[in-house]
Scaffold this motif. Structure first.
Motif, mmCIF file in Angstrom:
data_model
loop_
_atom_site.group_PDB
_atom_site.id
_atom_site.type_symbol
_atom_site.label_atom_id
_atom_site.label_comp_id
_atom_site.label_asym_id
_atom_site.label_seq_id
_atom_site.Cartn_x
_atom_site.Cartn_y
_atom_site.Cartn_z
ATOM 1 N N PHE A 132 0.815 -1.214 0.000
ATOM 2 C CA PHE A 132 0.000 0.000 0.000
ATOM 3 C C PHE A 132 0.851 1.268 0.000
ATOM 4 C CE2 PHE A 132 -2.713 -3.366 1.336
ATOM 5 C CZ PHE A 132 -3.930 -3.063 0.740
ATOM 6 N N SER A 133 2.152 1.137 0.210
ATOM 7 C CA SER A 133 2.958 2.359 0.121
ATOM 8 C C SER A 133 3.868 2.327 -1.110
ATOM 9 C CB SER A 133 3.730 2.604 1.422
ATOM 10 O OG SER A 133 4.260 1.410 1.892
ATOM 11 N N GLN A 134 3.607 1.408 -2.027
ATOM 12 C CA GLN A 134 4.419 1.341 -3.255
ATOM 13 C C GLN A 134 3.704 2.115 -4.356
ATOM 14 O OE1 GLN A 134 7.233 -0.210 -2.593
ATOM 15 N NE2 GLN A 134 6.369 -0.939 -0.662
ATOM 16 N N SER A 135 4.514 2.546 -5.316
ATOM 17 C CA SER A 135 3.903 3.303 -6.411
ATOM 18 C C SER A 135 4.363 2.734 -7.757
ATOM 19 C CB SER A 135 4.330 4.761 -6.252
ATOM 20 O OG SER A 135 4.545 5.331 -7.500
ATOM 21 N N PRO A 136 3.453 2.742 -8.760
ATOM 22 C CA PRO A 136 3.852 2.217 -10.066
ATOM 23 C C PRO A 136 4.978 3.039 -10.695
ATOM 24 C CG PRO A 136 1.485 2.698 -9.995
ATOM 25 C CD PRO A 136 2.056 3.174 -8.711
ATOM 26 N N SER A 137 5.182 4.272 -10.195
ATOM 27 C CA SER A 137 6.287 5.044 -10.779
ATOM 28 C C SER A 137 7.643 4.421 -10.396
ATOM 29 C CB SER A 137 6.219 6.515 -10.369
ATOM 30 O OG SER A 137 6.215 6.600 -8.977
ATOM 31 N N ASN A 138 7.688 3.657 -9.307
ATOM 32 C CA ASN A 138 8.945 2.970 -8.934
ATOM 33 C C ASN A 138 9.064 1.595 -9.582
ATOM 34 O OD1 ASN A 138 9.485 5.078 -7.233
ATOM 35 N ND2 ASN A 138 8.595 4.068 -5.451
ATOM 36 N N PHE A 139 7.921 0.958 -9.777
ATOM 37 C CA PHE A 139 7.963 -0.443 -10.235
ATOM 38 C C PHE A 139 7.577 -0.627 -11.688
ATOM 39 C CE2 PHE A 139 7.676 -0.982 -5.673
ATOM 40 C CZ PHE A 139 8.545 -2.033 -5.462
ATOM 41 N N GLY A 140 6.878 0.349 -12.243
ATOM 42 C CA GLY A 140 6.343 0.181 -13.588
ATOM 43 C C GLY A 140 5.061 -0.628 -13.521
ATOM 44 N N LYS A 141 4.433 -0.849 -14.670
ATOM 45 C CA LYS A 141 3.167 -1.589 -14.706
ATOM 46 C C LYS A 141 3.442 -3.060 -15.025
ATOM 47 C CE LYS A 141 0.363 2.257 -15.051
ATOM 48 N NZ LYS A 141 -1.005 2.574 -14.724
ATOM 49 N N PHE A 142 2.474 -3.885 -14.682
ATOM 50 C CA PHE A 142 2.652 -5.331 -14.864
ATOM 51 C C PHE A 142 1.601 -5.916 -15.800
ATOM 52 C CE2 PHE A 142 4.804 -4.244 -10.999
ATOM 53 C CZ PHE A 142 5.980 -4.978 -11.069
ATOM 54 N N ASP A 143 2.029 -6.886 -16.593
ATOM 55 C CA ASP A 143 1.099 -7.592 -17.492
ATOM 56 C C ASP A 143 0.304 -8.641 -16.730
ATOM 57 O OD1 ASP A 143 2.212 -6.460 -20.043
ATOM 58 O OD2 ASP A 143 4.007 -7.399 -19.193
ATOM 59 N N PHE A 144 0.914 -9.130 -15.638
ATOM 60 C CA PHE A 144 0.252 -10.181 -14.862
ATOM 61 C C PHE A 144 0.578 -9.979 -13.378
ATOM 62 C CE2 PHE A 144 0.416 -14.972 -13.704
ATOM 63 C CZ PHE A 144 -0.901 -14.929 -13.240
ATOM 64 N N ILE A 145 -0.479 -9.849 -12.588
ATOM 65 C CA ILE A 145 -0.309 -9.749 -11.123
ATOM 66 C C ILE A 145 -1.046 -10.933 -10.505
ATOM 67 C CG2 ILE A 145 -0.832 -8.395 -9.045
ATOM 68 C CD1 ILE A 145 -0.724 -5.863 -10.713
ATOM 69 N N TYR A 146 -0.379 -11.651 -9.606
ATOM 70 C CA TYR A 146 -1.077 -12.731 -8.909
ATOM 71 C C TYR A 146 -0.800 -12.680 -7.413
ATOM 72 C CZ TYR A 146 3.327 -15.360 -8.848
ATOM 73 O OH TYR A 146 4.626 -15.754 -8.633
ATOM 74 N N SER A 147 -1.703 -13.289 -6.654
ATOM 75 C CA SER A 147 -1.561 -13.309 -5.208
ATOM 76 C C SER A 147 -2.162 -14.597 -4.655
ATOM 77 C CB SER A 147 -2.273 -12.087 -4.614
ATOM 78 O OG SER A 147 -1.955 -11.984 -3.255
ATOM 79 N N LEU A 148 -1.310 -15.413 -4.043
ATOM 80 C CA LEU A 148 -1.755 -16.729 -3.560
ATOM 81 C C LEU A 148 -1.519 -16.849 -2.046
ATOM 82 C CD1 LEU A 148 -0.230 -18.983 -6.392
ATOM 83 C CD2 LEU A 148 -2.446 -17.838 -6.375
ATOM 84 N N GLY A 149 -1.990 -17.947 -1.497
ATOM 85 C CA GLY A 149 -1.732 -18.238 -0.077
ATOM 86 C C GLY A 149 -2.446 -17.258 0.847
ATOM 87 N N ASN A 150 -3.612 -16.794 0.452
ATOM 88 C CA ASN A 150 -4.409 -15.864 1.271
ATOM 89 C C ASN A 150 -3.739 -14.531 1.558
ATOM 90 O OD1 ASN A 150 -6.916 -17.208 1.699
ATOM 91 N ND2 ASN A 150 -5.793 -18.718 2.911
ATOM 92 N N SER A 151 -2.723 -14.174 0.767
ATOM 93 C CA SER A 151 -2.044 -12.889 0.987
ATOM 94 C C SER A 151 -3.035 -11.735 0.936
ATOM 95 C CB SER A 151 -0.962 -12.663 -0.071
ATOM 96 O OG SER A 151 0.022 -13.650 0.028
ATOM 97 N N ILE A 152 -4.014 -11.853 0.017
ATOM 98 C CA ILE A 152 -5.011 -10.792 -0.149
ATOM 99 C C ILE A 152 -5.760 -10.549 1.172
ATOM 100 C CG2 ILE A 152 -7.309 -10.394 -1.217
ATOM 101 C CD1 ILE A 152 -5.579 -9.965 -3.468
ATOM 102 N N LEU A 153 -6.122 -11.650 1.845
ATOM 103 C CA LEU A 153 -6.853 -11.499 3.105
ATOM 104 C C LEU A 153 -5.990 -10.831 4.163
ATOM 105 C CD1 LEU A 153 -8.987 -14.729 3.583
ATOM 106 C CD2 LEU A 153 -9.752 -12.432 3.087
ATOM 107 N N LEU A 154 -4.696 -11.180 4.169
ATOM 108 C CA LEU A 154 -3.814 -10.562 5.151
ATOM 109 C C LEU A 154 -3.693 -9.061 4.877
ATOM 110 C CD1 LEU A 154 -0.971 -13.219 5.499
ATOM 111 C CD2 LEU A 154 -2.965 -12.893 6.903
ATOM 112 N N MET A 155 -3.677 -8.706 3.597
ATOM 113 C CA MET A 155 -3.599 -7.285 3.248
ATOM 114 C C MET A 155 -4.859 -6.548 3.662
ATOM 115 S SD MET A 155 -1.801 -7.357 -0.420
ATOM 116 C CE MET A 155 -0.450 -8.495 -0.623
ATOM 117 N N LEU A 156 -5.983 -7.264 3.642
ATOM 118 C CA LEU A 156 -7.259 -6.626 3.982
ATOM 119 C C LEU A 156 -7.470 -6.523 5.490
ATOM 120 C CD1 LEU A 156 -9.596 -8.139 1.245
ATOM 121 C CD2 LEU A 156 -8.562 -5.874 1.315
#
Ligand code: SAM
Length: 267
Positions: free
Chosen positions: A99-123
Motif C-alpha cells: 500500500f505504500s508502493q507506487s507504479p512510478s517505482n515499479f512500472g506496470k505489470f502484465d500479470f499480477i497474482y496473489s496466492l496463499g491468502n495474501s489478499i486477506l492478510l492485506m485486507l
C-alpha cells in the motif's frame, strides 16, 4: 505471521507448486510470453517459490515479488542464490507494504497474482476498495489479475491441522489453524497454534497467535473489480480449474483482466 523459516518448512511446496504453477503458467501463456518480455508481480510473495518456478518457463519475463515482511524477502533472496544466474537476474524481491508502493517505482505489470491468502492478510488493515484500486494502478492495459481468497460463502470452521514437519533444529513442528467465522461481524478469527516437540522432551512447546481476517463476499469482490473495469474472465474452485461453486469450494480462484470499457459481469 509465523517466522519465514518456519513458513518455508511447514508448507508442502512440492504439492503446492505442482498444483499452482500450471495455472499460473497457462495464464502467462495467454500473453504470448515466449516471444514477449512480460512483467509479472507476485503480491505478498512470501519466500518467492512461485516466481522462481515461473522464471524457468519464461526466460524473457521480468518478475517482481513484494512482501511486507523483510524476513520473508531475505529468505526469498537467500533461496534465489541457489538458482543459476539467468533465473536470479530475472527476479527482484522488495520488502515493503504494497500500500505504500507506487507504479512510478515499479512500472506496470502484465500479470499480477496473489496466492496463499495474501489478499486477506492485506485486507486486515485496508479496505478492499483500496486494495483493488492499487492493484489496478499497477496493471498494464489488458493486464491479467489472478488471486486466491477463502470462499466467504462457505466459511471454514474448526481446526485444520497441518502435517508434522521437522525444523532445521531437529524438532517436530506442526501448526493447527482454527477458523471461527462467527465470532466477530465481518471478520473471521483465525488462530494459529504452533506446536514444537523437541527431541528427547516429552512436553511440547505451544505458541498461539490470533489473526482477524475480513470476510469479503464474492459479490462484493465482483462489484469492486467491475468498478475498476477489471472484467472477471473465470472463477475456479480449485487449481485443476473446476468451475467455482460458492456452496462447494473452500477457496475462490479468480482471473480478471483490465479493460477499457465497463464490465457487465453479474456474479
Ligand atoms: C500466507 S503468506 C503467502 C505467501 C505466498 N504468497 C504463498 O503463496 O505461499 C502471506 C504473505 O502476505 C504478506 N503480506 C501481508 N500484508 C502485506 C502487505 N500489505 N504488503 C505486502 N505483503 C503483505 C505477508 O508478509 C506474508 O508473507
Amino acid at each position: 505471521m509465523m517466522s519465514a523459516e518456519i513458513y518455508l518448512q511447514t508448507i508442502n511446496w512440492q504439492k503446492r507448486l505442482r498444483r499452482e504453477i500450471p495455472i499460473l503458467k497457462e495464464i502467462c501463456e495467454q500473453k504470448n510470453t515466449t516471444q514477449k518480455q512480460i512483467r509479472i508481480l507476485d503480491l505478498g510473495c512470501g519466500p518467492g517459490k512461485h516466481l522462481t518456478e515461473l522464471a524457468k518457463y519464461f526466460p524473457k519475463a521480468e518478475l517482481v515479488g513484494i512482501d511486507l515482511s523483510s524476513e520473508m524477502i531475505q529468505l526469498a533472496q537467500k533461496l534465489l542464490i541457489s538458482f543459476d544466474w539467468a533465473i536470479s537476474s530475472q527476479i527482484n524481491f522488495h520488502a515493503g507494504d504494497f500500500f505504500s508502493q507506487s507504479p512510478s517505482n515499479f512500472g506496470k505489470f502484465d500479470f499480477i497474482y496473489s496466492l496463499g491468502n495474501s489478499i486477506l492478510l492485506m485486507l486486515e488493515d485496508h479496505k478492499p476498495l483500496e486494495l483493488f484500486s492499487r492493484i489496478n494502478q499497477f496493471l498494464a492495459p489488458n493486464g491479467l489479475l489472478f488471486f486466491q481468497i477463502l470462499n466467504n460463502s462457505k466459511p471454514r470452521k474448526g481446526y485444520v491441522p497441518s502435517p508434522i514437519c521437522h525444523t532445521q533444529e531437529g524438532d517436530n513442528f506442526y501448526t493447527i489453524k482454527r477458523f471461527d467465522p462467527n465470532l466477530h461481524q465481518n471478520q473471521m478469527e483465525v488462530e494459529f497454534v504452533e506446536v514444537y516437540q523437541k527431541k528427547n522432551r516429552s512436553k511440547p512447546e505451544v505458541k498461539a497467535h490470533k489473526s482477524f481476517w475480513p470476510l469479503i463476499s464474492n459479490s462484493e469482490i465482483a462489484k469492486i473489480l467491475s468498478s475498476f473495469n477489471l472484467e472477471i474472465l473465470e472463477t475456479w474452485g480449485s487449481y485443476n480449474k473446476i468451475p467455482f461453486s460458492s456452496s462447494k469450494h473452500d477457496s475462490l480462484l479468480l482471473l480478471a483482466q483490465k479493460r477499457n470499457k465497463n464490465s457487465n459481469f453479474l456474479y
